[in-house]
Design a protein around this motif. Structure first.
Motif, PDB file in Angstrom:
ATOM      1  N   ASN A  42     -37.703  13.084   5.491  1.00  0.00           N
ATOM      2  CA  ASN A  42     -37.413  12.743   4.102  1.00  0.00           C
ATOM      3  C   ASN A  42     -36.772  11.361   4.039  1.00  0.00           C
ATOM      4  N   ILE A  43     -37.458  10.440   3.422  1.00  0.00           N
ATOM      5  CA  ILE A  43     -36.945   9.084   3.244  1.00  0.00           C
ATOM      6  C   ILE A  43     -37.031   8.750   1.757  1.00  0.00           C
ATOM      7  N   LYS A  44     -35.906   8.416   1.182  1.00  0.00           N
ATOM      8  CA  LYS A  44     -35.860   8.105  -0.250  1.00  0.00           C
ATOM      9  C   LYS A  44     -35.893   6.592  -0.442  1.00  0.00           C
ATOM     10  N   GLU A  45     -36.886   6.147  -1.186  1.00  0.00           N
ATOM     11  CA  GLU A  45     -37.057   4.718  -1.492  1.00  0.00           C
ATOM     12  C   GLU A  45     -37.047   3.882  -0.206  1.00  0.00           C
ATOM     13  N   GLY A  46     -37.933   4.249   0.721  1.00  0.00           N
ATOM     14  CA  GLY A  46     -38.010   3.549   1.998  1.00  0.00           C
ATOM     15  C   GLY A  46     -38.767   2.237   1.895  1.00  0.00           C
ATOM     16  N   ILE A 101     -34.135  12.748   8.957  1.00  0.00           N
ATOM     17  CA  ILE A 101     -35.290  12.664   9.854  1.00  0.00           C
ATOM     18  C   ILE A 101     -35.135  13.660  10.991  1.00  0.00           C
ATOM     19  N   GLY A 102     -36.114  14.550  11.097  1.00  0.00           N
ATOM     20  CA  GLY A 102     -36.149  15.473  12.220  1.00  0.00           C
ATOM     21  C   GLY A 102     -36.716  14.782  13.443  1.00  0.00           C
ATOM     22  N   ILE A 103     -36.160  15.090  14.596  1.00  0.00           N
ATOM     23  CA  ILE A 103     -36.571  14.445  15.847  1.00  0.00           C
ATOM     24  C   ILE A 103     -38.091  14.533  16.039  1.00  0.00           C
TER      25      ILE A 103
END
Length: 838
Positions: free
Chosen positions: A556-560, A625-627
């Motif tokens: 999950n990345i918000k506004e990357g 972020i999951g590995i």
């Protein structure tokens, strides 16, 4: 051979033993090349080709370079893929009757030359093959690091790993697989050296590693002809210790190189190091991000400390700027390519390292520094011995400090007092002769002399015992016994000084070589600190946040934002996008027009994942972020190392790599899979690949496609979702918004892109008419992609690999030992995969 001159005969004997190297044959102040070597060198180095008598009226083509400028010429030859054998005199001409003995003192090769003026890594590797596996043992001669890696015995896999580890030269025996050698030579610029010998002192539990390792060390000994004590113990790489990416993925993501501009690579953008050692290590960290969460969090802690303690950061940055590349220095010293200034730079770096340790001595986060011996005794020894302004070459006693050798001190005093003695002697002779303009001088060719003008020659009396030596236009030059005795004394003093200094130089060389491994540890600590400082500066940019790293399969990345594109875009501002993936939303089908930003979106996601697992902050509003254990990419019709294959074949091979190796923790990014074949073939393959990944591998996946029919998969599988790049259309004009949002694209906008490319209006109008006809036909014909597949019957991945390797085996041509070894390898393949499933 018997008809050759003695010197040329000596050259030919040396050339016979160094057939694959250009021979730099020392003659006086030049390195000369003869025959074919001269023709090659004249062409590559743009040198004038002359000729020299080789005996029996035969002229040998010849060219040469000054010995003091040889480094630049050798560098150019090595860069062009040649080896160079350096031949020097190994006897004093004064002690020899006839031709002076010469020997090869070093063979410079593309994989062993570290005198390039850059921060590039140059590795040399030895290969060992069996029926199933290939073993690569590689060495960076400058850093001294030796590592081993075992991979599948497949040409593409071997080539990709050689490229990934920046191997410049490989060593193989004469009976090596010729097909693989040809593949490597055709598809890379890697130099292939044939070498059969092995170092029998090398032992390892793994026979394949031992074979490759023993051949590598024997080759290094044969070419370097000097100590290799700075080489580390071999390290067998554990695939599960870091996030894995193959060479293709690194190229697709533009991590190390960029097709158009090297300045736009991720590595170049984030390289804010202050040392060459740090710059090289940063590249390694980028290619092998961390996999262990505790190690990532430890790096976060280190970066946080440096980010908030401005005074400490500034002090450490100042210290780093005062250090030297001691990895290169130690490599130079152990291979006997050093000079007095290398010792000065080494001891100065050790002094700075002590200062660094004092600044972080009480900080637990810097135990990688505080636990390293600062080598005070090495610093003290070198500090007490070498002058800070020691020259690059020995010059009349300007290398060592007073007190190191009483005899040397006395001789230097004699040498230094020479000028005073000559002034006093000149005054003495003026008073004795009454000749006021008498001068005492010196030339290298003539030695010491007494100069008397023409008008005063008549005042020279026999009792002065002057001997006329030279007549000039305005004066006469004389010598006498006293001056000759002084000249002998000074000459002997200088020769003795050189001898003593050379002996001391060798003594301190041996001293440093004995501490080579410890000095390398200091270099490693400095390099890692420099990497941390660089990551801190990178992470401290506006709009960068610390990602939350977890063990769950989320992304999950918000506004990357893409870090490089964000800073390099000039035409418009970078448009951020978000991504949300978890076990219930693990496959995203990305649709939208070309030039809309689909590939950029996937690169942003992958690059930020890599940066997060390096321990960096990343450009976004928030991230969880999951590995990720592996990243697989297929982007664009890249002309990669599989050149010669069709685009579609490359797509399929790269897809097969991902499908056969990905795990539930992997990240797959596929762009336009299936476009290299017919529409229906491509669509069918694309659908089956998506279904296989979603149902069998179950890893986080983004699949970019122009097959809009595939968006229906969202309705068939709970874990598949549609996202698309936004486009604003008004009055038949299209504006790309470069932002990814939920939902499916309704059009491909291909004709609009053609308009932006300014195709002729007639072509555009005809395309619009054709599109209307095709859409009418499509409305009258069902184009649904079929019902949901309830059961996806898939052959287990380990059995796919097993079949491939069984097909390579010819039982009729195997020894009993080879059969047992192959059986053990096949069991290992099955065992590894079942262990992962369990």
């Amino acid at each position: 051979m018997n008809k050759l001159t003695p010197m040329m005969k000596q050259f030919m004997e040396i050339k016979e033993n160094t057939k694959d190297a250009l021979v730099f044959f020392r003659l006086g102040d030049f390195y000369e090349l003869f025959f074919e070597d001269a023709e090659i060198a004249s062409r590559v180095l743009d040198l004038v080709l002359t000729a020299r008598s080789a005996g029996n009226d035969v002229k040998a083509p010849m060219c040469g370079v000054p010995h003091h400028a040889a480094k630049g010429y050798i560098q150019k030859l090595v860069a062009n893929g040649y080896k160079v054998a350096i031949v020097e005199q190994v006897e004093d001409p004064k002690d020899v009757k006839g031709i002076v003995k010469r020997e090869v003192i070093e063979i410079v090769t593309p994989g062993t030359y570290f005198e390039m003026d850059d921060n590039e890594t140059r590795e040399i590797a030895s290969l060992s093959l069996d029926l199933i596996y290939a073993t690569i043992v590689s060495c960076d001669v400058m850093s001294g690091e030796i590592k081993a890696l075992r991979i599948m015995n497949e040409p593409a896999e071997i080539i990709k790993n050689l490229q990934q580890f920046q191997v410049r030269e490989i060593i193989v025996p004469d009976n090596f697989d010729e097909f693989l050698v040809e593949e490597i030579q055709d598809k890379t610029k890697i130099y292939v050296s044939r070498f059969n010998e092995k170092d029998n002192s090398i032992k390892h539990d793994d026979q394949s590693i031992e074979d490759a390792y023993a051949r590598l060390i024997a080759y290094l000994n044969a070419t370097q002809k000097s100590s290799l004590q700075h080489l580390s113990e071999i390290k067998v790489l554990n695939d599960e210790a870091y996030l894995r990416m193959d060479y293709t993925s690194m190229m697709n993501l533009e991590l190390i190189d960029h097709q158009k501009n090297k300045e736009l690579s991720v590595y170049n953008f984030m390289d804010k190091t202050n040392t060459s050692m740090g710059s090289r290590l940063l590249k390694e960290k980028l290619m092998r991000p961390l996999y262990n969460i505790s190690e990532i969090k430890e790096r976060h802690t280190q970066i946080d400390l440096l980010m908030h303690d401005f005074i400490l950061s500034d002090d450490l940055k100042t210290d780093l700027k005062e250090t030297y590349d001691i990895h290169r220095i130690v490599a130079r010293i152990t291979t006997d390519k050093h000079n007095p200034q290398d010792f000065v730079r080494l001891k100065n770096t050790l002094r700075v390292f002590s200062s660094i340790k004092m600044k972080v001595n009480n900080l637990e986060e810097f135990k990688f520094l505080t636990q390293v011996d600062e080598l005070v005794h090495v610093y003290d020894t070198l500090e007490n011995a070498f002058l800070d302004n020691a020259p690059v070459t020995f010059k009349d006693g300007r290398t060592f400090k007073e007190g190191i050798s009483p005899e040397l001190d006395e001789l230097i005093t004699i040498s230094n007092e020479g000028k005073t003695w000559l002034l006093n002697y000149e005054q003495q002779e003026r008073e004795k002769t009454g000749i006021k303009n008498l001068k005492v001088g010196y030339t290298r060719a003539f030695g010491y002399y007494i100069d008397i003008s023409k008008g005063q020659v008549e005042n020279v009396k026999d009792e002065y015992n002057y001997i006329r030596k030279q007549t000039l236009t305005n004066s006469e030059r004389y010598i006498n016994e006293e001056l000759q005795e002084y000249e002998v004394k000074i000459s002997e003093a200088k020769e003795r000084i050189q001898k003593l200094e050379l002996d001391l130089f060798k003594e301190y060389t041996q001293f440093v070589v004995a501490h080579a491994q410890e000095i390398h540890e200091v270099g490693n600590a400095i390099a890692y600190l420099d990497v941390l400082m660089s990551l801190t500066e990178f992470s401290g940019q506006p709009g960068y946040v610390k990602p939350e790293i977890v063990n769950e399969p989320v992304l999950n990345i918000k506004e990357g934002r893409h870090p490089v594109l964000e800073s390099s875009l000039k035409d418009h501002q970078y448009i951020a996008s978000s991504v949300e993936m978890d076990p219930k939303r693990r496959t995203l089908i990305l649709t939208g027009p070309n030039m809309g930003g689909k590939s950029t979106y996937m690169r942003m996601l992958a690059v930020n994942t890599i940066l997060a697992q390096m321990g960096c902050y990343i450009p976004c509003d928030a991230a969880k972020i999951g590995i990720v254990d592996q990243i697989f990419t297929r982007m664009g019709a890249s002309d990669d190392i599989l050149m010669g294959q069709s685009t579609f074949m490359v797509e399929m091979l790269e897809s097969q790599t991902a499908l056969s190796r990905a795990s539930q923790q992997s990240l797959i990014l596929f762009d336009e899979i299936g476009r290299g074949t017919s529409t229906y073939d491509g669509m069918a393959l694309a659908q089956s690949i998506i279904e296989y990944i979603n149902e069998t591998i179950a890893c986080r996946t983004i699949f970019s496609t122009h097959y809009h029919e595939l968006v229906s998969l969202e309705d068939m599988y709970d874990e598949i979702f549609n996202v698309n790049v936004l486009v604003h259309e008004e009055d038949k004009k299209v504006t790309f918004l470069y932002r990814v949002e939920e939902g499916r694209a309704t059009k491909s906008y291909g004709i609009n892109v053609a308009k932006l490319a300014h195709l002729p209006n007639a072509v555009i109008q005809r395309a619009e008419e054709n599109l209307k006809m095709l859409e009418l036909n499509r409305e009258n014909k069902s184009t649904s992609i079929g019902s949901k597949i309830l059961t996806v019957e898939v052959e287990p991945k380990e059995f796919q690999s097993l079949k491939q390797h069984l097909n390579k085996i010819d039982p009729n041509n195997m020894t009993p030992f080879e059969a047992l070894q192959t059986l053990a390898n096949l069991k290992e393949i099955l065992g590894d995969n079942h262990d992962k499933q369990d």
